[in-house]
Write an enzyme that holds these catalytic residues in place. Structure first.
Site, PDB file in Angstrom:
ATOM      1  N   LYS A  13       0.883  -1.567   0.201  1.00  0.00           N
ATOM      2  CA  LYS A  13      -0.051   0.249   0.107  1.00  0.00           C
ATOM      3  C   LYS A  13       0.882   1.011  -0.355  1.00  0.00           C
ATOM      4  O   LYS A  13       0.510   2.355  -0.824  1.00  0.00           O
ATOM      5  CB  LYS A  13      -0.973  -0.076   0.746  1.00  0.00           C
ATOM      6  CG  LYS A  13      -1.644  -0.963   1.294  1.00  0.00           C
ATOM      7  CD  LYS A  13      -2.776  -0.726   2.666  1.00  0.00           C
ATOM      8  CE  LYS A  13      -1.990  -1.408   3.577  1.00  0.00           C
ATOM      9  NZ  LYS A  13      -1.532  -1.903   4.370  1.00  0.00           N
ATOM     10  N   ARG A  88     -10.503   0.889   8.754  1.00  0.00           N
ATOM     11  CA  ARG A  88      -9.484  -0.571   8.655  1.00  0.00           C
ATOM     12  C   ARG A  88     -11.032  -1.422   9.224  1.00  0.00           C
ATOM     13  O   ARG A  88     -10.432  -2.620  10.075  1.00  0.00           O
ATOM     14  CB  ARG A  88      -9.212  -0.244  10.030  1.00  0.00           C
ATOM     15  CG  ARG A  88      -7.291  -0.744   8.425  1.00  0.00           C
ATOM     16  CD  ARG A  88      -6.402  -0.766  10.615  1.00  0.00           C
ATOM     17  NE  ARG A  88      -4.103  -1.681   9.468  1.00  0.00           N
ATOM     18  CZ  ARG A  88      -3.715  -0.548   9.338  1.00  0.00           C
ATOM     19  NH1 ARG A  88      -3.879   0.527   8.849  1.00  0.00           N
ATOM     20  NH2 ARG A  88      -2.544  -1.437   9.467  1.00  0.00           N
ATOM     21  N   ARG A 127      10.860  -6.688   5.975  1.00  0.00           N
ATOM     22  CA  ARG A 127      10.903  -5.717   5.597  1.00  0.00           C
ATOM     23  C   ARG A 127      11.363  -5.222   7.169  1.00  0.00           C
ATOM     24  O   ARG A 127      12.482  -3.764   7.246  1.00  0.00           O
ATOM     25  CB  ARG A 127       9.520  -5.132   5.959  1.00  0.00           C
ATOM     26  CG  ARG A 127       9.130  -3.412   5.963  1.00  0.00           C
ATOM     27  CD  ARG A 127       8.542  -3.165   6.030  1.00  0.00           C
ATOM     28  NE  ARG A 127       7.437  -3.976   6.393  1.00  0.00           N
ATOM     29  CZ  ARG A 127       5.804  -3.449   6.059  1.00  0.00           C
ATOM     30  NH1 ARG A 127       5.443  -2.456   5.155  1.00  0.00           N
ATOM     31  NH2 ARG A 127       5.059  -3.544   6.847  1.00  0.00           N
ATOM     32  N   ARG A 133      11.153  -0.906  13.343  1.00  0.00           N
ATOM     33  CA  ARG A 133       9.763  -1.263  13.141  1.00  0.00           C
ATOM     34  C   ARG A 133       9.418  -2.956  14.362  1.00  0.00           C
ATOM     35  O   ARG A 133       9.803  -3.612  13.688  1.00  0.00           O
ATOM     36  CB  ARG A 133       8.702  -1.603  12.315  1.00  0.00           C
ATOM     37  CG  ARG A 133       8.462   0.275  11.187  1.00  0.00           C
ATOM     38  CD  ARG A 133       6.708  -0.459  10.572  1.00  0.00           C
ATOM     39  NE  ARG A 133       5.695  -0.615  10.946  1.00  0.00           N
ATOM     40  CZ  ARG A 133       4.509  -1.178  10.126  1.00  0.00           C
ATOM     41  NH1 ARG A 133       5.118  -0.331   8.502  1.00  0.00           N
ATOM     42  NH2 ARG A 133       3.836  -1.444  10.396  1.00  0.00           N
ATOM     43  N   ARG A 145      -0.866  -9.201  12.988  1.00  0.00           N
ATOM     44  CA  ARG A 145      -1.719  -8.710  12.093  1.00  0.00           C
ATOM     45  C   ARG A 145      -2.227  -8.892  11.219  1.00  0.00           C
ATOM     46  O   ARG A 145      -3.500  -7.994  10.645  1.00  0.00           O
ATOM     47  CB  ARG A 145      -0.173  -7.636  12.540  1.00  0.00           C
ATOM     48  CG  ARG A 145      -0.237  -6.592  12.640  1.00  0.00           C
ATOM     49  CD  ARG A 145       1.317  -5.968  12.814  1.00  0.00           C
ATOM     50  NE  ARG A 145       1.551  -4.794  11.947  1.00  0.00           N
ATOM     51  CZ  ARG A 145       2.419  -4.781  10.587  1.00  0.00           C
ATOM     52  NH1 ARG A 145       3.660  -5.688  11.159  1.00  0.00           N
ATOM     53  NH2 ARG A 145       2.556  -3.924  10.099  1.00  0.00           N
TER      54      ARG A 145
HETATM   55  P1  AMP Z   1       0.356   0.764   9.297  1.00  0.00           P
HETATM   56  O1  AMP Z   1       1.784   1.061   8.559  1.00  0.00           O
HETATM   57  O2  AMP Z   1      -0.296   0.923   8.059  1.00  0.00           O
HETATM   58  O3  AMP Z   1       1.210  -1.152   8.791  1.00  0.00           O
HETATM   59  O4  AMP Z   1       0.023   0.200  10.672  1.00  0.00           O
HETATM   60  C1  AMP Z   1       0.835   0.200  11.775  1.00  0.00           C
HETATM   61  C2  AMP Z   1      -0.126  -0.405  13.046  1.00  0.00           C
HETATM   62  O5  AMP Z   1      -0.707   1.259  13.399  1.00  0.00           O
HETATM   63  C3  AMP Z   1      -1.224  -1.517  12.784  1.00  0.00           C
HETATM   64  O6  AMP Z   1      -0.772  -2.494  13.150  1.00  0.00           O
HETATM   65  C4  AMP Z   1      -2.480  -1.202  13.817  1.00  0.00           C
HETATM   66  O7  AMP Z   1      -1.655  -1.249  15.044  1.00  0.00           O
HETATM   67  C5  AMP Z   1      -2.026   1.105  13.764  1.00  0.00           C
HETATM   68  N1  AMP Z   1      -2.488   1.559  13.008  1.00  0.00           N
HETATM   69  C6  AMP Z   1      -2.266   2.419  11.830  1.00  0.00           C
HETATM   70  N2  AMP Z   1      -3.749   2.636  11.133  1.00  0.00           N
HETATM   71  C7  AMP Z   1      -4.877   2.405  11.863  1.00  0.00           C
HETATM   72  C8  AMP Z   1      -5.873   2.506  11.614  1.00  0.00           C
HETATM   73  N3  AMP Z   1      -6.586   2.645  10.608  1.00  0.00           N
HETATM   74  N4  AMP Z   1      -6.558   1.933  13.057  1.00  0.00           N
HETATM   75  C9  AMP Z   1      -6.503   1.385  14.280  1.00  0.00           C
HETATM   76  N5  AMP Z   1      -5.424   0.690  13.669  1.00  0.00           N
HETATM   77  C10 AMP Z   1      -3.958   1.802  13.444  1.00  0.00           C
END
Ligand code: AMP
Length: 192
Positions: A13, A88, A127, A133, A145
């Site tokens: 993404k 999400r 990654r 991270r 996740r």
């Molecule tokens: P990402 O970088 O999009 O993979 O997000 C990393 C982490 O941030 C996710 O695993 C969630 O814990 C949190 N997170 C990001 N976006 C959301 C969202 N829209 N709703 C809830 N948690 C989020």
């Protein structure tokens, strides 16, 4: 024009949103990036979010929606916004729809990247070797996740399919091909 970059963690993404935003001159809002910024700056929200993120859980809707609202307010005059990692959950999707509706807008396209789970797991763990991270490092966190994605996020595909804005994209192809498929899908949206 408002675009949602949709898909499981590791589907590409961020990569695809990056290519698209440079091409379209759109604003780009990635809730994961925003949370990471808060964590780095050790804000109150960052410290709270970390307790969920490090476990592989979603941050509660209320906090996430509030953060998104604040971020959207920074872009009043852009030709469009690309949302990455938001919504999400159904609650988030409904909140976004309402926010956009209140300003006379809507989601025009949802680009759903599909990649098999075994590939996602190895992509994320790979990654994790360089991203720094914590949620990319442990297999158990990555698996959690993906479970959360399946349980809470994937049902949104049906939500957006019913609204006639869902575009499924094969995310297993190389970056350039995925990008071209996305451009093709968006052309069809513009022509409608
Ligand atoms: P990402 O970088 O999009 O993979 O997000 C990393 C982490 O941030 C996710 O695993 C969630 O814990 C949190 N997170 C990001 N976006 C959301 C969202 N829209 N709703 C809830 N948690 C989020």
């Amino acid at each position: 024009m408002h675009i949602v970059m949709f898909g499981p963690p590791g589907a590409g993404k961020g990569t695809q949103a990056g290519l698209l935003k440079d091409r379209l001159n759109f604003a780009y809002i990635a809730t994961g990036d925003l949370f990471r910024k808060h964590m780095k700056e050790q804000t109150e929200l960052g410290q709270l979010a970390r307790t969920y993120i490090d476990r592989g859980d979603l941050v509660p809707d209320e906090l996430t929606i509030e953060m998104l609202k604040n971020e959207m307010a920074k872009y009043p005059d852009v030709p469009g916004i690309i949302f990455d990692g938001f919504p999400r959950t159904t609650v988030q999707a409904e909140a976004l729809e309402k926010m956009l509706h209140d300003q006379g807008d809507k989601i025009d396209a949802v680009l759903a990247l599909e990649v098999p789970e075994d590939v996602l797991i190895s992509r994320i763990l790979n990654r994790g070797k360089t991203s720094g991270r914590s949620d990319d490092a442990e297999r158990s966190t990555v698996v959690k996740r993906l479970q959360k994605y399946r349980e809470l996020t994937e049902p949104l595909k049906d939500y957006y399919r019913r609204k006639n804005v869902l575009n499924v994209i094969n995310g297993l192809q190389d970056i350039e091909t995925v990008h071209n498929d996305i451009l093709q899908a968006l052309e069809n949206v513009v022509r409608q």
